[in-house]
Design an enzyme around this catalytic site. Sequence first.
Site, mmCIF file in Angstrom:
data_model
loop_
_atom_site.group_PDB
_atom_site.id
_atom_site.type_symbol
_atom_site.label_atom_id
_atom_site.label_comp_id
_atom_site.label_asym_id
_atom_site.label_seq_id
_atom_site.Cartn_x
_atom_site.Cartn_y
_atom_site.Cartn_z
ATOM 1 C CE LYS A 157 -1.322 2.852 2.964
ATOM 2 N NZ LYS A 157 -1.393 4.117 2.198
ATOM 3 C CD GLU A 232 14.627 0.378 7.643
ATOM 4 O OE1 GLU A 232 15.071 1.349 8.283
ATOM 5 O OE2 GLU A 232 15.307 -0.616 7.367
ATOM 6 C CB CYS A 266 14.085 8.687 7.524
ATOM 7 S SG CYS A 266 14.840 7.635 6.293
ATOM 8 C CD GLU A 366 11.296 11.976 11.317
ATOM 9 O OE1 GLU A 366 10.102 11.761 11.586
ATOM 10 O OE2 GLU A 366 11.925 11.302 10.503
HETATM 11 P P1 NAD Z 1 3.375 8.062 7.904
HETATM 12 O O1 NAD Z 1 3.736 7.087 8.954
HETATM 13 O O2 NAD Z 1 2.327 9.055 8.187
HETATM 14 O O3 NAD Z 1 2.880 7.297 6.583
HETATM 15 C C1 NAD Z 1 3.622 6.258 6.002
HETATM 16 C C2 NAD Z 1 2.645 5.259 5.401
HETATM 17 O O4 NAD Z 1 1.838 4.710 6.439
HETATM 18 C C3 NAD Z 1 1.684 5.837 4.375
HETATM 19 O O5 NAD Z 1 1.479 4.882 3.359
HETATM 20 C C4 NAD Z 1 0.413 6.027 5.180
HETATM 21 O O6 NAD Z 1 -0.773 5.971 4.398
HETATM 22 C C5 NAD Z 1 0.468 4.833 6.097
HETATM 23 N N1 NAD Z 1 -0.288 4.979 7.355
HETATM 24 C C6 NAD Z 1 -0.658 6.116 7.991
HETATM 25 N N2 NAD Z 1 -1.330 5.820 9.129
HETATM 26 C C7 NAD Z 1 -1.368 4.461 9.212
HETATM 27 C C8 NAD Z 1 -1.905 3.533 10.156
HETATM 28 N N3 NAD Z 1 -2.525 3.954 11.265
HETATM 29 N N4 NAD Z 1 -1.748 2.222 9.916
HETATM 30 C C9 NAD Z 1 -1.111 1.775 8.817
HETATM 31 N N5 NAD Z 1 -0.579 2.612 7.880
HETATM 32 C C10 NAD Z 1 -0.707 3.929 8.075
HETATM 33 O O7 NAD Z 1 4.739 8.728 7.466
HETATM 34 P P2 NAD Z 1 4.963 9.790 6.307
HETATM 35 O O8 NAD Z 1 4.689 11.125 6.847
HETATM 36 O O9 NAD Z 1 4.283 9.383 5.052
HETATM 37 O O10 NAD Z 1 6.511 9.559 6.015
HETATM 38 C C11 NAD Z 1 7.491 10.213 6.694
HETATM 39 C C12 NAD Z 1 8.032 9.329 7.803
HETATM 40 O O11 NAD Z 1 8.674 8.191 7.258
HETATM 41 C C13 NAD Z 1 9.097 10.029 8.601
HETATM 42 O O12 NAD Z 1 8.943 9.802 9.960
HETATM 43 C C14 NAD Z 1 10.393 9.410 8.090
HETATM 44 O O13 NAD Z 1 11.466 9.534 8.963
HETATM 45 C C15 NAD Z 1 9.959 8.035 7.830
HETATM 46 N N6 NAD Z 1 10.866 7.375 6.889
HETATM 47 C C16 NAD Z 1 11.706 6.430 7.372
HETATM 48 C C17 NAD Z 1 12.598 5.789 6.531
HETATM 49 C C18 NAD Z 1 13.530 4.741 7.056
HETATM 50 O O14 NAD Z 1 14.060 3.992 6.265
HETATM 51 N N7 NAD Z 1 13.748 4.637 8.351
HETATM 52 C C19 NAD Z 1 12.623 6.109 5.177
HETATM 53 C C20 NAD Z 1 11.752 7.092 4.699
HETATM 54 C C21 NAD Z 1 10.853 7.706 5.592
#
Ligand code: NAD
Length: 465
Positions: A157, A232, A266, A366
Amino acid sequence: MSTQFKVMNPATGELVKKVNYNTKEEIKQALENGHCAFKKWSKLNAHTRSKLLKGWSQIIQENKEEIAEVMTIENGKPLKESLGEVTYATSYIDWYAEEAIRIYGRTIPASTETKRIVVTKQPIGLVAAITPWNFPAAMMTRKAAPALAAGCAFIVKPAEETPLTTMKLIELAHEVGIPKDAIQCVNGKGPEVGALFTDSEYVRKITFTGSTPVGKSLIRNSADTVKHVTMELGGHAPLIVAEDADLDFAVTQTILSKFRNAGQTCVCANRVIVHESIVGVFSEKLTEAVNRLKVGNGMDEETDIGPIIHEKGFLKIVSQVKDAIEKGAEVLLGNKYNADKEQGYFFVHPTVLKNVDTTMNIMQEETFGPIVPITTFKELDEAVDIANSTPYGLAAYFFTNDYKVGTYLHDHLDFGIIGWNDGAPSGAHVPFGGMKESGLGREGGSEGIEPYLETKYLSIGHYDQ
Ligand code: NAD
């Protein structure tokens, strides 16, 4: 309830495309189909899976320009970065196409003469992935490639902000012959799809890249069915500049680490911790270099810094800068914005802040934006304490040519990824992942296929020598 969602161009606020949400029934069916596909895909020999993965990588490269444009339009990052991400995304497929044929077992000397013991690896089953918007190609392939290589079926997804890149990549996987149900994409709201994934009896593993709070909820929800998880999550990378560092090099690498994807990564440097004796010169050099970065639409060749993905992200950045200034930070550059809520675009000009301290939100939360907060240290221990003072432990960087300083920092920093005189340590061949609340497990390298494999051992009795 709406049956579609809108993908918007964050640089212009224009509608790019309406995408259908999959219904609950469709997603359940997709999970069942994935489970059935697993049975066949896992039986294919590893060399065939490897060839199919190589074909997928090749066709992505052949369509590189088109994919990169889609990425820039839905994510906002400069086109040159999108092109780089497509190559980065295929590098995971190339790497795991090779790992597919190197999944080895072992034999163990038995404790009696009448037994033989053999250890084998087998794919764990259907893998469900949830990916973020900031790297819509690479965050998917670094999960899909090892999963498929191991013999698992895969369902993803993507983030609602950036589903188009992912959908295109999956279409290409089908085009080269990876079975339709062995790799699938479903679209829906995060919490709803997340619950369908974690509740499903067919899913054996959840792999997630995104924020720490969502990661925690997925871990909790995976407990009832004891699914494997790889997480991650968020980061808050410190970047330490020691007294002896080559300052010009440190400045170039700080920019490389900080400003990719407008600081929405990230692993980007989020706290710059500089020895007090050199902070003046370092800040001056950095400010001068940052001032040359061009803000604009990612489709313009000149652009270095694209838009912030959405208003929520923009407001968080603005509030962190405001909080820092109110608590005593000095603005060396930036704190300028080009945003229009009605039109739907939000640009932040690269900003350098001095005199930052750990009481400020920017040093704890962050940022996900093009802001460089600079603080100072006197003794190395102090730099380590500041660096380790958040719940995050993803990436840390330091600049020094002194072996003793470097090894001390390496040994004392609680981070999964360390860049010593290196602002860009990522790659398909290395284990990427975080400590503490930045995650569980590693992606990339030879470590990255292990989470998709079960270990099974066979003890054969009455063995005749
Ligand atoms: P997010 O957690 O809001 O969303 C990520 C994904 O999760 C999206 O597909 C979203 O639709 C889904 N999602 C949202 N709520 C959910 C729930 N309750 N249950 C299941 N899925 C859900 O994060 P974001 O704002 O899209 O992305 C940024 C974040 O990702 C930052 O915190 C960043 O540090 C992290 N990130 C980490 C890495 C890594 O490798 N560690 C890499 C890239 C981004």
